[in-house]
Structure formats: structure tokens, C-alpha cells
Write a protein that holds these residues in place. Structure first.
Motif, PDB file in Angstrom:
ATOM      1  N   LEU A  65      65.985  54.914  29.650  1.00 20.27           N
ATOM      2  CA  LEU A  65      64.712  54.405  29.162  1.00 20.27           C
ATOM      3  C   LEU A  65      64.984  53.837  27.777  1.00 20.27           C
ATOM      4  N   LYS A  66      64.332  52.712  27.468  1.00 21.05           N
ATOM      5  CA  LYS A  66      64.659  52.005  26.226  1.00 21.05           C
ATOM      6  C   LYS A  66      63.391  51.573  25.489  1.00 21.05           C
ATOM      7  N   PRO A  67      62.825  52.452  24.635  1.00 20.03           N
ATOM      8  CA  PRO A  67      61.730  51.992  23.767  1.00 20.03           C
ATOM      9  C   PRO A  67      62.323  51.104  22.677  1.00 20.03           C
ATOM     10  N   ASP A  91      63.799  37.979  15.266  1.00 13.76           N
ATOM     11  CA  ASP A  91      65.242  37.780  15.134  1.00 13.76           C
ATOM     12  C   ASP A  91      66.074  39.048  15.272  1.00 13.76           C
ATOM     13  N   ALA A  92      65.429  40.200  15.353  1.00 12.76           N
ATOM     14  CA  ALA A  92      66.166  41.459  15.464  1.00 12.76           C
ATOM     15  C   ALA A  92      65.268  42.514  16.114  1.00 12.76           C
ATOM     16  N   ASN A  93      65.880  43.382  16.898  1.00 15.34           N
ATOM     17  CA  ASN A  93      65.161  44.490  17.522  1.00 15.34           C
ATOM     18  C   ASN A  93      65.940  45.773  17.294  1.00 15.34           C
ATOM     19  N   VAL A  94      65.225  46.839  17.100  1.00 13.46           N
ATOM     20  CA  VAL A  94      65.809  48.171  17.015  1.00 13.46           C
ATOM     21  C   VAL A  94      65.329  48.921  18.249  1.00 13.46           C
ATOM     22  N   ASN A 151      69.865  38.146  16.604  1.00 14.60           N
ATOM     23  CA  ASN A 151      70.109  36.775  17.049  1.00 14.60           C
ATOM     24  C   ASN A 151      71.335  36.206  16.351  1.00 14.60           C
ATOM     25  N   ILE A 152      72.234  35.633  17.151  1.00 12.68           N
ATOM     26  CA  ILE A 152      73.377  34.892  16.615  1.00 12.68           C
ATOM     27  C   ILE A 152      73.021  33.413  16.646  1.00 12.68           C
ATOM     28  N   THR A 153      72.566  32.971  17.807  1.00 16.48           N
ATOM     29  CA  THR A 153      72.055  31.623  17.993  1.00 16.48           C
ATOM     30  C   THR A 153      70.711  31.767  18.694  1.00 16.48           C
ATOM     31  N   ARG A 154      70.121  30.659  19.040  1.00 15.35           N
ATOM     32  CA  ARG A 154      68.821  30.694  19.718  1.00 15.35           C
ATOM     33  C   ARG A 154      68.909  31.387  21.075  1.00 15.35           C
ATOM     34  N   LEU A 192      71.675  33.497  22.125  1.00 14.48           N
ATOM     35  CA  LEU A 192      72.687  34.540  22.198  1.00 14.48           C
ATOM     36  C   LEU A 192      72.393  35.626  21.164  1.00 14.48           C
ATOM     37  N   ARG A 193      72.447  36.883  21.631  1.00 15.32           N
ATOM     38  CA  ARG A 193      72.170  38.022  20.758  1.00 15.32           C
ATOM     39  C   ARG A 193      73.390  38.938  20.688  1.00 15.32           C
ATOM     40  N   PHE A 194      73.657  39.466  19.495  1.00 16.54           N
ATOM     41  CA  PHE A 194      74.700  40.467  19.291  1.00 16.54           C
ATOM     42  C   PHE A 194      74.021  41.829  19.316  1.00 16.54           C
ATOM     43  N   ASN A 195      74.616  42.782  20.042  1.00 15.70           N
ATOM     44  CA  ASN A 195      74.038  44.130  20.038  1.00 15.70           C
ATOM     45  C   ASN A 195      75.097  45.159  19.696  1.00 15.70           C
ATOM     46  N   ILE A 196      74.635  46.200  19.034  1.00 16.60           N
ATOM     47  CA  ILE A 196      75.506  47.322  18.678  1.00 16.60           C
ATOM     48  C   ILE A 196      74.695  48.592  18.868  1.00 16.60           C
ATOM     49  N   GLU A 197      75.331  49.620  19.434  1.00 15.55           N
ATOM     50  CA  GLU A 197      74.610  50.868  19.652  1.00 15.55           C
ATOM     51  C   GLU A 197      75.549  52.059  19.576  1.00 15.55           C
ATOM     52  N   GLY A 198      74.983  53.169  19.208  1.00 14.84           N
ATOM     53  CA  GLY A 198      75.702  54.433  19.190  1.00 14.84           C
ATOM     54  C   GLY A 198      75.028  55.383  20.158  1.00 14.84           C
ATOM     55  N   MET A 199      75.827  56.121  20.927  1.00 12.08           N
ATOM     56  CA  MET A 199      75.262  57.061  21.900  1.00 12.08           C
ATOM     57  C   MET A 199      76.010  58.382  21.847  1.00 12.08           C
ATOM     58  N   ILE A 200      75.296  59.418  22.235  1.00 10.18           N
ATOM     59  CA  ILE A 200      75.871  60.748  22.396  1.00 10.18           C
ATOM     60  C   ILE A 200      75.576  61.187  23.820  1.00 10.18           C
ATOM     61  N   HIS A 201      76.579  61.759  24.475  1.00 13.61           N
ATOM     62  CA  HIS A 201      76.428  62.286  25.837  1.00 13.61           C
ATOM     63  C   HIS A 201      76.831  63.759  25.819  1.00 13.61           C
ATOM     64  N   VAL A 202      76.082  64.591  26.532  1.00 10.03           N
ATOM     65  CA  VAL A 202      76.421  66.009  26.650  1.00 10.03           C
ATOM     66  C   VAL A 202      76.340  66.418  28.110  1.00 10.03           C
ATOM     67  N   GLY A 203      77.253  67.273  28.521  1.00 10.44           N
ATOM     68  CA  GLY A 203      77.264  67.736  29.902  1.00 10.44           C
ATOM     69  C   GLY A 203      78.188  68.924  30.059  1.00 10.44           C
ATOM     70  N   SER A 204      78.310  69.384  31.273  1.00 11.18           N
ATOM     71  CA  SER A 204      79.159  70.529  31.572  1.00 11.18           C
ATOM     72  C   SER A 204      79.909  70.255  32.868  1.00 11.18           C
ATOM     73  N   ALA A 205      81.178  70.648  32.909  1.00  7.51           N
ATOM     74  CA  ALA A 205      82.007  70.420  34.095  1.00  7.51           C
ATOM     75  C   ALA A 205      82.706  71.715  34.475  1.00  7.51           C
ATOM     76  N   ASP A 206      83.072  71.833  35.739  1.00  7.28           N
ATOM     77  CA  ASP A 206      83.862  72.955  36.227  1.00  7.28           C
ATOM     78  C   ASP A 206      85.209  72.428  36.694  1.00  7.28           C
ATOM     79  N   TYR A 207      86.257  72.911  36.074  1.00  7.89           N
ATOM     80  CA  TYR A 207      87.617  72.573  36.469  1.00  7.89           C
ATOM     81  C   TYR A 207      88.301  73.881  36.878  1.00  7.89           C
ATOM     82  N   PRO A 208      88.107  74.326  38.135  1.00  9.15           N
ATOM     83  CA  PRO A 208      88.559  75.664  38.533  1.00  9.15           C
ATOM     84  C   PRO A 208      90.070  75.871  38.529  1.00  9.15           C
TER      85      PRO A 208
END
Length: 186
Positions: free
Chosen positions: A54-56, A62-65, A104-107, A109-125
Motif C-alpha cells: 500500500l502506498k500513501p 515536481d516531487a512526491n513523498v 521530476n527529471i524531465t517532463r 521521466l521521474r527519479f525515485n529513491i526509497e528505503g525499506m525495512i523487512h522483518v520475518g522469520s525462517a526455519d532452517y532445520p
């Protein structure tokens, strides 16, 4: 144990309203090898990563957060390199959240940059024998062609991302530090 991987990612989305969208990400596999405290080389492979978020977002000219919140599936593999014929594999569902910006780079074309964090759990028996917490922090950057104002969908965006993974677990019994009784200085 820490691992660092790089991925090529494609993302596409649908804008539901002026300030809200749904976005899908597909990343190629990435892997890294590290040396554990016992001197063994351990390989961690993320496999392909697919996620939905989901992306609010803001709607400036010229720019979106924006923010991202969603889930992804990672087809992970974990094994000592010396025993590559015996691999622990697990499909891990990760909770992901992050922030980003588009500029906006040009009319068209847009440049985007983002940072994300992922958390989870795995079983490696086979190699770990218990649940392992996986934390991933990533930074992605790329370009997106602008959709025409009337288009309800978002064009494909190609980004490169870099993730650093930390796996926390009681992987194998670790040597205990020697404990000496503390004595005050004389």
C-alpha cells in the motif's frame, strides 16, 4: 551473521485515488557469503522476491513523498559452502515498510529513491535447527516514465536495490566467554 545482496527490481502500480496507490515489486535473486565465528563459509540466497504494498503519497507537481507498507515472499536458501549439496530452503513471508520520494527529471521521466525495512522469520532445520529472525534494510533507486494524467495505472519502473540482511539466531552453540570474578583494584 550479516549478508549484503544486490537486486534488480521491477515495480508497477495502480493509483486508487489522488493520494493512495497499490504497488507490486518483483526483484531478482541475490546472494552473499560470510564467514561464521567457527571459520565456516555460509551462503545466504534471497531467491526471487515478490511483494505487494500500500502506498500513501503526496501529490505535488515536481516531487512526491510516499510511504510503503505491505508483504513480500522470499524464496531463501541457507547453507555452509562446504556442504552445498545439503541446503536449507524456506519461503519466508516478510513484513515490509518504508519511505521514498519521486522527483521530476524531465517532463516525462521521474527519479525515485526509497528505503525499506523487512522483518520475518525462517526455519532452517538442517543447519540451524530452530526459527531464525531475519531483518533486511534496503535502499533502492531508479527511474519511472510518467503516465499520462488520465492513465489510472503506473508504468513499469526499473530500480536497482541493495539490501543488508542480519540473521539472528542461536545458529550453533557458540563458545562461551571465560568468566573471571571481578575484583576491585588494589
Amino acid at each position: 551473521e550479516d549478508y549484503s545482496t544486490s537486486h534488480l527490481r521491477v515495480k508497477a502500480g495502480v493509483e486508487l485515488s489522488g493520494g493512495f496507490a497499490i504497488e507490486a515489486h518483483l526483484s531478482g535473486a541475490g546472494d552473499d557469503t560470510t564467514v561464521d565465528p567457527f571459520g565456516d563459509q555460509i551462503k545466504f540466497d534471497t531467491g526471487n522476491i515478490i511483494g505487494i504494498y500500500l502506498k500513501p503519497k503526496s501529490n505535488f507537481r515536481d516531487a512526491n513523498v510516499y510511504g510503503l507498507f505491505g508483504f513480500s515472499q522470499w524464496d531463501t536458501t541457507y547453507y555452509p559452502v562446504a556442504f552445498s549439496f545439503i541446503k536449507d530452503s524456506e519461503t519466508v513471508t516478510m513484513l515490509g515498510f518504508g519511505v521514498g520520494g519521486e522527483f521530476n527529471i524531465t517532463r516525462n521521466l521521474r527519479f525515485n529513491i526509497e528505503g525499506m525495512i523487512h522483518v520475518g522469520s525462517a526455519d532452517y532445520p538442517v543447519w540451524i535447527g530452530t526459527s531464525t529472525d531475519i531483518y533486511a534494510a534496503g535502499l533502492a533507486a531508479g527511474c519511472t516514465p510518467d503516465a499520462p494524467a488520465a492513465a489510472p495505472h503506473r508504468p513499469l519502473s526499473l530500480t536497482a536495490s541493495d539490501h543488508t540482511f542480519t540473521e539472528t539466531c542461536p545458529c550453533r552453540p557458540r563458545p562461551r566467554p571465560s568468566h573471571r570474578a571481578w575484583r576491585p583494584p588494589r
